[in-house]
Design an enzyme around this catalytic site. Structure first.
Site, PDB file in Angstrom:
ATOM      1  N   TRP A   1       0.968  -1.369  -0.039  1.00 63.23           N
ATOM      2  CA  TRP A   1       0.071  -0.116   0.095  1.00 63.23           C
ATOM      3  C   TRP A   1       0.996   1.197  -0.066  1.00 63.23           C
ATOM      4  O   TRP A   1       1.759   1.363   0.833  1.00 63.23           O
ATOM      5  CB  TRP A   1      -1.002  -0.006   1.267  1.00 63.23           C
TER       6      TRP A   1
ATOM      7  N   GLU B   1      -3.012  -3.051  -2.674  1.00 60.71           N
ATOM      8  CA  GLU B   1      -4.279  -2.341  -1.824  1.00 60.71           C
ATOM      9  C   GLU B   1      -4.390  -0.861  -2.420  1.00 60.71           C
ATOM     10  O   GLU B   1      -3.735   0.113  -2.458  1.00 60.71           O
ATOM     11  CB  GLU B   1      -3.987  -2.235  -0.365  1.00 60.71           C
TER      12      GLU B   1
ATOM     13  N   LYS C   1      -7.104   2.759  -2.703  1.00 60.94           N
ATOM     14  CA  LYS C   1      -7.672   3.532  -1.849  1.00 60.94           C
ATOM     15  C   LYS C   1      -8.325   4.592  -2.295  1.00 60.94           C
ATOM     16  O   LYS C   1      -8.122   4.932  -3.587  1.00 60.94           O
ATOM     17  CB  LYS C   1      -6.546   4.079  -0.788  1.00 60.94           C
TER      18      LYS C   1
ATOM     19  N   ASP D   1      -9.517  -3.262   1.388  1.00 62.07           N
ATOM     20  CA  ASP D   1      -9.934  -2.797   2.587  1.00 62.07           C
ATOM     21  C   ASP D   1     -11.058  -2.116   2.871  1.00 62.07           C
ATOM     22  O   ASP D   1     -11.764  -1.171   2.205  1.00 62.07           O
ATOM     23  CB  ASP D   1      -8.740  -1.455   2.961  1.00 62.07           C
TER      24      ASP D   1
ATOM     25  N   HIS E   1     -11.657   1.609   2.420  1.00 62.57           N
ATOM     26  CA  HIS E   1     -11.274   2.410   1.175  1.00 62.57           C
ATOM     27  C   HIS E   1     -12.126   2.548  -0.012  1.00 62.57           C
ATOM     28  O   HIS E   1     -11.587   2.756  -1.358  1.00 62.57           O
ATOM     29  CB  HIS E   1      -9.915   1.698   0.708  1.00 62.57           C
TER      30      HIS E   1
ATOM     31  N   HIS F   1      -8.704  -6.187   4.358  1.00 61.98           N
ATOM     32  CA  HIS F   1      -8.224  -5.523   5.493  1.00 61.98           C
ATOM     33  C   HIS F   1      -9.454  -5.263   6.087  1.00 61.98           C
ATOM     34  O   HIS F   1     -10.166  -4.221   5.893  1.00 61.98           O
ATOM     35  CB  HIS F   1      -7.480  -4.253   5.081  1.00 61.98           C
TER      36      HIS F   1
ATOM     37  N   ASP G   1     -12.244   6.924   6.268  1.00 61.72           N
ATOM     38  CA  ASP G   1     -11.531   5.802   6.639  1.00 61.72           C
ATOM     39  C   ASP G   1     -10.966   6.092   7.741  1.00 61.72           C
ATOM     40  O   ASP G   1      -9.781   6.263   8.035  1.00 61.72           O
ATOM     41  CB  ASP G   1     -10.484   5.695   5.245  1.00 61.72           C
TER      42      ASP G   1
ATOM     43  N   ASP H   1     -10.816   4.196  10.463  1.00 65.50           N
ATOM     44  CA  ASP H   1      -9.928   2.719  11.198  1.00 65.50           C
ATOM     45  C   ASP H   1     -10.239   2.441  12.396  1.00 65.50           C
ATOM     46  O   ASP H   1      -9.472   2.259  13.200  1.00 65.50           O
ATOM     47  CB  ASP H   1      -8.549   3.145  10.748  1.00 65.50           C
TER      48      ASP H   1
ATOM     49  N   ASP I   1      -7.441  -4.436   9.918  1.00 65.34           N
ATOM     50  CA  ASP I   1      -6.489  -3.132   9.794  1.00 65.34           C
ATOM     51  C   ASP I   1      -7.217  -2.080  10.408  1.00 65.34           C
ATOM     52  O   ASP I   1      -8.271  -1.298   9.842  1.00 65.34           O
ATOM     53  CB  ASP I   1      -6.373  -2.931   8.478  1.00 65.34           C
TER      54      ASP I   1
HETATM   55  C1  RNT Z   1      -3.998   2.808   4.762  1.00 60.22           C
HETATM   56  C2  RNT Z   1      -4.009   1.197   4.408  1.00 60.22           C
HETATM   57  C3  RNT Z   1      -2.812   0.338   4.925  1.00 60.22           C
HETATM   58  C4  RNT Z   1      -2.669   0.824   6.463  1.00 60.22           C
HETATM   59  C5  RNT Z   1      -1.518  -0.231   6.828  1.00 60.22           C
HETATM   60  C6  RNT Z   1      -0.808   0.476   8.208  1.00 60.22           C
HETATM   61  O1  RNT Z   1      -4.974   3.437   4.443  1.00 60.22           O
HETATM   62  O2  RNT Z   1      -5.383   0.998   5.023  1.00 60.22           O
HETATM   63  O3  RNT Z   1      -3.367  -0.807   4.767  1.00 60.22           O
HETATM   64  O4  RNT Z   1      -3.424   0.784   7.309  1.00 60.22           O
HETATM   65  O5  RNT Z   1      -0.404  -0.546   5.927  1.00 60.22           O
HETATM   66 ZN    ZN Z   2      -5.402  -1.072   4.836  1.00 55.40          ZN
END
Ligand code: RNT
Ligand code: ZN
Length: 418
Positions: A185, A226, A228, A259, A262, A286, A294, A296, A326
């Site tokens: 990523w 990955e 986003k 993810d 994302h 993820h 996003d 998290d 994640d």
């Molecule tokens: C970032 C991505 C990525 C990170 C990690 C820490 O938006 O989701 O995967 O969260 O690599």
């Molecule tokens: Zn991620």
């Protein structure tokens, strides 16, 4: 609380009426690996240089006391969290969590030797490992571009980092006898409207040609890419968009990492699994929880989490979908975050394993959408909690709320001294 055998007896009876084999569900859940991310333990700090700032359009907020400050603290914290989480687990490392014995090692110079102690630790704790090259929190990512940089020196620096990450991941897989997923990523993007998106995307594509030029052994390493939608401070254009990476994964035979934070908030990753897998070898998940963006947040046991787990089982994708977590929350006890998020992922896998898929899919195939909906609603109130508690007990981890007191005790005994 009811004892596990008595609970199971009731559950077998109830689920049995729907044609569901509870014991098989317990077995399938226990065998499904879940990859838990190291970076929840220290707000994505890593051990490359103490106190380095997190950059790259991602943020961890909150300053709850007790954050892991050293490799030993992080390992100790995860060893404790591990005792609260049932099932088969992997631990996902980022390059910045290297153990170089206090020596400064540049990212274009890292190798498997800087992760030897992690491999030993994983072996001792019965964990598989996954890997992630780190393309953020570094002076050479400060202008917002790494693998897509126009500066050839910068781009090559990151290409070398990517090449080395694959060797590290391959070593993980070989040493531990369990395939390691190496996830790429990059944060690259523009805050404001660019007028040459193409050049950066050409650079990024060229970088992956170079990184993936040499094969690794598929039994030990699988690369994933990955995408986003946007990052904080990079709102107008993400170079590695979903379309970019779908093409990239297809061309290079890589996994696509989905993810859950994302995409646009109205999109569902659960719907993307069977689509992606028509043309792509595999999916790395993820699993996160976006709150409006996003963000998290810690994964909760919500409908989308269940839908993701159900999609894997309904499609028979168990071998092609790799489940990873994640999220990073620094505002509450970080070990509790690991436990809550990972226990919820386990719950969702168990939930999916208890779904009467054959019956539901038969209704659908016969055009009986009335029964499909009626049963989907009925199964929501089956005694899932009894099976979950029994699963935890069988796995030797605390059932019900017992883990909360244990976590609080650890906070008192260990975290409060930091
Ligand atoms: C970032 C991505 C990525 C990170 C990690 C820490 O938006 O989701 O995967 O969260 O690599
Ligand atoms: Zn991620």
């Amino acid at each position: 609380m009811m004892n596990a055998e008595r609970a199971l007896e009731i559950a077998r009876n109830v689920y049995g009426k729907y044609g569901v084999d509870v014991d098989l569900a317990l077995k399938q859940t226990a065998e499904t690996p879940v990859s838990i991310h190291c970076w929840q333990g220290d707000d994505v700090g890593g051990f490359e240089n103490a106190g380095g700032d997190l950059t790259g359009g991602i943020q961890s907020t909150g300053n709850y006391p007790g954050k892991a400050r050293t490799i030993d603290e992080l390992r100790g914290d995860f060893e404790f969290a591990n005792k609260l989480i049932p099932g088969k687990k992997k631990f996902s490392l980022h390059a910045i969590y290297l153990d170089a014995g206090g020596k400064k090692v540049e990212r274009n110079e890292i190798g498997p030797e800087h992760f030897t102690s992690w491999i030993e630790w994983a072996r001792e704790n019965g964990l598989g490992l996954d890997f992630n090259p780190t393309f953020f929190s570094h002076p050479l990512s400060a202008d917002g571009f790494t693998l897509s940089s126009d500066d050839e020196g910068v781009r090559r620096f990151w290409v070398e980092h990517g090449i080395r990450s694959r060797q590290i991941s391959e070593t993980f897989g070989r040493e531990l006898g369990m395939t390691s997923v190496n996830n790429f990523w990059v944060p690259d993007g523009f805050k404001d409207i660019p007028v040459n998106r193409t050049k950066k995307r050409e650079n990024l594509a060229k970088s992956y040609e170079e990184i993936f030029a040499l094969p690794t052994d598929d039994r030990f390493n699988l690369d994933a890419v990955e995408s986003k939608l946007f990052g904080v401070g990079l709102e107008s254009c993400t170079i590695g968009s979903h379309e970019f990476y779908l093409g990239c994964a297809m061309k290079h035979h890589k996994l696509i990492t989905l993810d859950t934070g994302h995409f646009h908030p109205t999109e569902f990753v659960s719907d993307k699994i069977s689509s992606s897998l028509q043309y792509i070898d595999g999916v790395m998940l993820h699993v996160s929880r976006p709150v409006r963006w996003d963000s998290d947040h810690v994964v909760i046991f919500d409908d989308e989490l269940k839908a993701i787990a159900c999609e894997i089982r309904r499609g028979g994708f168990e071998k092609r979908v790799h489940i990873g977590l994640d999220f990073f929350d620094g505002s509450i006890n970080r070990i509790a975050c690991w436990a809550i998020g990972a226990r919820n992922m386990e719950k969702a896998i168990l939930w999916a394993a208890l779904e009467p898929v054959a019956m539901l899919q038969k209704f659908e195939a016969e055009g009986d959408f009335t029964s499909r909906l009626a049963y989907l609603e009925e199964i929501k109130t089956l005694p899932f909690g009894l099976v979950w508690d029994a699963y935890c007990e069988k796995q030797g981890v605390p059932a019900g709320d017992k883990w909360i007191a244990e976590m609080k005790q650890y906070e008192k005994d260990v975290l409060s001294d930091r």
